[in-house]
Design a protein around this motif. Structure first.
Motif, PDB file in Angstrom:
ATOM      1  N   TYR A 115       0.871  -1.175   0.000  1.00  0.00           N
ATOM      2  CA  TYR A 115       0.000   0.000   0.000  1.00  0.00           C
ATOM      3  C   TYR A 115       0.909   1.226   0.000  1.00  0.00           C
ATOM      4  O   TYR A 115       1.872   1.299   0.782  1.00  0.00           O
ATOM      5  CB  TYR A 115      -0.867   0.055   1.246  1.00  0.00           C
ATOM      6  CG  TYR A 115      -2.094  -0.832   1.249  1.00  0.00           C
ATOM      7  CD1 TYR A 115      -2.324  -1.784   0.253  1.00  0.00           C
ATOM      8  CD2 TYR A 115      -3.043  -0.715   2.260  1.00  0.00           C
ATOM      9  CE1 TYR A 115      -3.450  -2.587   0.277  1.00  0.00           C
ATOM     10  CE2 TYR A 115      -4.176  -1.507   2.295  1.00  0.00           C
ATOM     11  CZ  TYR A 115      -4.384  -2.449   1.309  1.00  0.00           C
ATOM     12  OH  TYR A 115      -5.501  -3.246   1.338  1.00  0.00           O
ATOM     13  N   SER A 116       0.574   2.188  -0.851  1.00  0.00           N
ATOM     14  CA  SER A 116       1.350   3.424  -0.936  1.00  0.00           C
ATOM     15  C   SER A 116       0.406   4.610  -0.778  1.00  0.00           C
ATOM     16  O   SER A 116      -0.411   4.878  -1.668  1.00  0.00           O
ATOM     17  CB  SER A 116       2.076   3.495  -2.279  1.00  0.00           C
ATOM     18  OG  SER A 116       2.696   4.749  -2.460  1.00  0.00           O
TER      19      SER A 116
ATOM     20  N   ASP B 294       6.210   3.189  -6.730  1.00  0.00           N
ATOM     21  CA  ASP B 294       5.152   2.188  -6.765  1.00  0.00           C
ATOM     22  C   ASP B 294       5.311   1.284  -7.990  1.00  0.00           C
ATOM     23  O   ASP B 294       5.140   0.058  -7.908  1.00  0.00           O
ATOM     24  CB  ASP B 294       3.792   2.880  -6.791  1.00  0.00           C
ATOM     25  CG  ASP B 294       3.571   3.787  -5.583  1.00  0.00           C
ATOM     26  OD1 ASP B 294       4.523   4.020  -4.828  1.00  0.00           O
ATOM     27  OD2 ASP B 294       2.439   4.254  -5.400  1.00  0.00           O
TER      28      ASP B 294
ATOM     29  N   HIS C  73      -1.171  -1.040  -4.479  1.00  0.00           N
ATOM     30  CA  HIS C  73      -2.324  -0.144  -4.433  1.00  0.00           C
ATOM     31  C   HIS C  73      -1.833   1.232  -3.972  1.00  0.00           C
ATOM     32  O   HIS C  73      -1.232   1.352  -2.900  1.00  0.00           O
ATOM     33  CB  HIS C  73      -3.387  -0.689  -3.482  1.00  0.00           C
ATOM     34  CG  HIS C  73      -3.994  -1.973  -3.954  1.00  0.00           C
ATOM     35  ND1 HIS C  73      -5.159  -2.026  -4.684  1.00  0.00           N
ATOM     36  CD2 HIS C  73      -3.550  -3.256  -3.831  1.00  0.00           C
ATOM     37  CE1 HIS C  73      -5.426  -3.287  -4.984  1.00  0.00           C
ATOM     38  NE2 HIS C  73      -4.466  -4.049  -4.479  1.00  0.00           N
ATOM     39  N   SER C  74      -2.093   2.234  -4.800  1.00  0.00           N
ATOM     40  CA  SER C  74      -1.639   3.603  -4.542  1.00  0.00           C
ATOM     41  C   SER C  74      -2.841   4.484  -4.247  1.00  0.00           C
ATOM     42  O   SER C  74      -3.856   4.410  -4.951  1.00  0.00           O
ATOM     43  CB  SER C  74      -0.875   4.148  -5.750  1.00  0.00           C
ATOM     44  OG  SER C  74       0.212   3.307  -6.088  1.00  0.00           O
ATOM     45  N   PHE C  75      -2.698   5.338  -3.225  1.00  0.00           N
ATOM     46  CA  PHE C  75      -3.825   6.125  -2.736  1.00  0.00           C
ATOM     47  C   PHE C  75      -3.463   7.612  -2.712  1.00  0.00           C
ATOM     48  O   PHE C  75      -2.414   7.998  -2.179  1.00  0.00           O
ATOM     49  CB  PHE C  75      -4.190   5.698  -1.311  1.00  0.00           C
ATOM     50  CG  PHE C  75      -4.462   4.223  -1.154  1.00  0.00           C
ATOM     51  CD1 PHE C  75      -5.757   3.733  -1.192  1.00  0.00           C
ATOM     52  CD2 PHE C  75      -3.420   3.328  -0.960  1.00  0.00           C
ATOM     53  CE1 PHE C  75      -6.013   2.378  -1.045  1.00  0.00           C
ATOM     54  CE2 PHE C  75      -3.655   1.970  -0.805  1.00  0.00           C
ATOM     55  CZ  PHE C  75      -4.962   1.484  -0.851  1.00  0.00           C
TER      56      PHE C  75
ATOM     57  N   PHE D  59      -6.681   2.314   7.739  1.00  0.00           N
ATOM     58  CA  PHE D  59      -5.930   1.171   7.218  1.00  0.00           C
ATOM     59  C   PHE D  59      -6.731  -0.121   7.398  1.00  0.00           C
ATOM     60  O   PHE D  59      -6.839  -0.950   6.486  1.00  0.00           O
ATOM     61  CB  PHE D  59      -4.586   1.090   7.934  1.00  0.00           C
ATOM     62  CG  PHE D  59      -3.701  -0.036   7.495  1.00  0.00           C
ATOM     63  CD1 PHE D  59      -3.310  -0.167   6.175  1.00  0.00           C
ATOM     64  CD2 PHE D  59      -3.231  -0.966   8.417  1.00  0.00           C
ATOM     65  CE1 PHE D  59      -2.474  -1.208   5.767  1.00  0.00           C
ATOM     66  CE2 PHE D  59      -2.399  -2.005   8.030  1.00  0.00           C
ATOM     67  CZ  PHE D  59      -2.025  -2.127   6.696  1.00  0.00           C
TER      68      PHE D  59
ATOM     69  N   LEU E 176      -9.509  -0.392   4.835  1.00  0.00           N
ATOM     70  CA  LEU E 176      -9.007  -0.679   3.493  1.00  0.00           C
ATOM     71  C   LEU E 176      -8.670  -2.149   3.325  1.00  0.00           C
ATOM     72  O   LEU E 176      -8.928  -2.739   2.267  1.00  0.00           O
ATOM     73  CB  LEU E 176      -7.774   0.182   3.199  1.00  0.00           C
ATOM     74  CG  LEU E 176      -8.056   1.656   2.927  1.00  0.00           C
ATOM     75  CD1 LEU E 176      -6.751   2.435   2.838  1.00  0.00           C
ATOM     76  CD2 LEU E 176      -8.869   1.835   1.654  1.00  0.00           C
TER      77      LEU E 176
ATOM     78  N   HIS F 258      -8.020  -7.743   1.357  1.00  0.00           N
ATOM     79  CA  HIS F 258      -6.674  -8.162   1.748  1.00  0.00           C
ATOM     80  C   HIS F 258      -6.602  -8.684   3.185  1.00  0.00           C
ATOM     81  O   HIS F 258      -5.507  -8.876   3.715  1.00  0.00           O
ATOM     82  CB  HIS F 258      -5.696  -6.995   1.565  1.00  0.00           C
ATOM     83  CG  HIS F 258      -5.583  -6.564   0.131  1.00  0.00           C
ATOM     84  ND1 HIS F 258      -5.533  -5.249  -0.261  1.00  0.00           N
ATOM     85  CD2 HIS F 258      -5.542  -7.296  -1.015  1.00  0.00           C
ATOM     86  CE1 HIS F 258      -5.453  -5.177  -1.583  1.00  0.00           C
ATOM     87  NE2 HIS F 258      -5.460  -6.403  -2.055  1.00  0.00           N
TER      88      HIS F 258
ATOM     89  N   MET G 267       1.276  -7.589   4.791  1.00  0.00           N
ATOM     90  CA  MET G 267       1.579  -6.309   4.163  1.00  0.00           C
ATOM     91  C   MET G 267       3.102  -6.256   4.009  1.00  0.00           C
ATOM     92  O   MET G 267       3.831  -5.978   4.956  1.00  0.00           O
ATOM     93  CB  MET G 267       1.075  -5.145   5.020  1.00  0.00           C
ATOM     94  CG  MET G 267       1.265  -3.767   4.382  1.00  0.00           C
ATOM     95  SD  MET G 267       0.451  -3.562   2.775  1.00  0.00           S
ATOM     96  CE  MET G 267      -1.257  -3.932   3.180  1.00  0.00           C
TER      97      MET G 267
ATOM     98  N   LEU H 124       4.636  -1.094   3.304  1.00  0.00           N
ATOM     99  CA  LEU H 124       3.670  -0.039   3.609  1.00  0.00           C
ATOM    100  C   LEU H 124       4.400   1.290   3.562  1.00  0.00           C
ATOM    101  O   LEU H 124       5.405   1.473   4.258  1.00  0.00           O
ATOM    102  CB  LEU H 124       3.066  -0.273   4.993  1.00  0.00           C
ATOM    103  CG  LEU H 124       2.020   0.724   5.489  1.00  0.00           C
ATOM    104  CD1 LEU H 124       0.815   0.785   4.557  1.00  0.00           C
ATOM    105  CD2 LEU H 124       1.575   0.354   6.909  1.00  0.00           C
TER     106      LEU H 124
END
Length: 281
Positions: free
Chosen positions: A80-81, A91, A102-104, A144, A147, A153, A158, A161
């Motif tokens: 996760y980014s 990423d 997954h980029s946010f 978090f 998500l 997931h 993870m 992170l």
């Protein structure tokens, strides 16, 4: 796996309760923490970032105990980014190394669910300590924990992170660290990278409390087996704006107590105390 011991910075010894420390002591304590490495990763890669100054780059420790693909090339890692800022270079690098990424970033003008050529999936939402469909900025925000459930997931490790987010009072990294501590999800994160955004003046009570909280959170994560192995000063913007390629972070420090300056550090941790995959109710 033996966990390396952590030696507290000299400035943190003998301070007693956090409320007893002066703003200068708090600043010195955090400053000395980020520059005292707790582990030496013998095999790492500094990945991504814009070519001119590597802004947006982060470190990946590829020792087998922290990078499963070093042992099993077919392992599907998860990353996760949080905080993209239109720079997917890091990423993309992780995706190209076999990770589901997954980029946010709720601030970007990019459609939610966009999938890049590298395989990175973009989500137009941000990380917070509350689930909000619309915050004060009009952004969709999630914790978090939420998500992990919403993206399917739950029950996965993870593997990496990362958080590099800007906010009026600093960033959201303190919110994420606190959630990891409160939920116990620190035990399923193999590697963690963040940019610390420390905003002055530290003499301001709210900003002093945030400085104090960031130090406390990182030391509590140390108690759970996390070890700091890389710190990079981010003075790239200052060097560019002031056209001073020799500018150093320490030049910002004196004004932090009573002015509105900023200190930016990119820090990377590895976790020696993995307890299992991420599990949320």
């Amino acid at each position: 796996m033996n966990i390396p011991s952590v030696v507290a910075p000299e400035e943190s010894k003998g301070l007693g309760n956090p409320g007893e420390a002066t703003p200068q002591q708090e600043l010195d304590r955090l400053w000395n923490y980020v520059y005292k490495m707790q582990y030496k990763c013998t095999k790492s890669e500094y990945l991504g970032g814009r070519p001119v100054d590597r802004d947006g780059a982060y470190d990946l420790c590829i020792e087998p105990q922290f990078w499963e693909r070093a042992k099993d090339p077919n392992y599907k890692c998860l990353m996760y980014s949080f905080g993209v800022g239109n720079d997917f270079t890091f990423d993309d690098e992780l995706a190209n190394r076999g990770c589901e990424v997954h980029s946010f970033d709720p601030s970007m003008d990019l459609a939610d669910g966009t999938v890049r050529d590298s395989g990175v999936t973009f989500h137009k939402l941000g990380i917070s300590n509350k689930d909000l469909d619309k915050d004060a900025n009009g952004w969709k925000m999630r914790t978090f924990k939420t998500l992990l459930k919403e993206l399917g997931h739950n029950g996965r490790y993870m593997d990496y992170l990362k958080i590099d987010t800007d906010a009026p009072q600093g960033g959201f990294e303190d919110m994420l660290m606190q959630e990891l501590l409160d939920t116990g999800l620190h035990s399923c994160v193999r590697q963690y990278a963040q940019e610390i955004h420390l905003i002055g003046p530290i003499s301001n009570p709210d900003k002093l409390n945030r400085c104090r909280a960031i130090y406390r959170q990182m030391t509590e994560l140390n108690n759970h087996g996390w070890r700091l192995y890389n710190t990079t000063d981010n003075v790239r913007a200052t060097r560019y704006i002031q056209k001073n390629p020799d500018f150093q972070q320490i030049q910002n420090k004196p004004g932090m107590l009573n002015s509105g300056g900023a200190l930016l550090w990119e820090t990377a941790f590895v976790n020696f105390n993995m307890q299992g995959p991420c599990k949320v109710e």
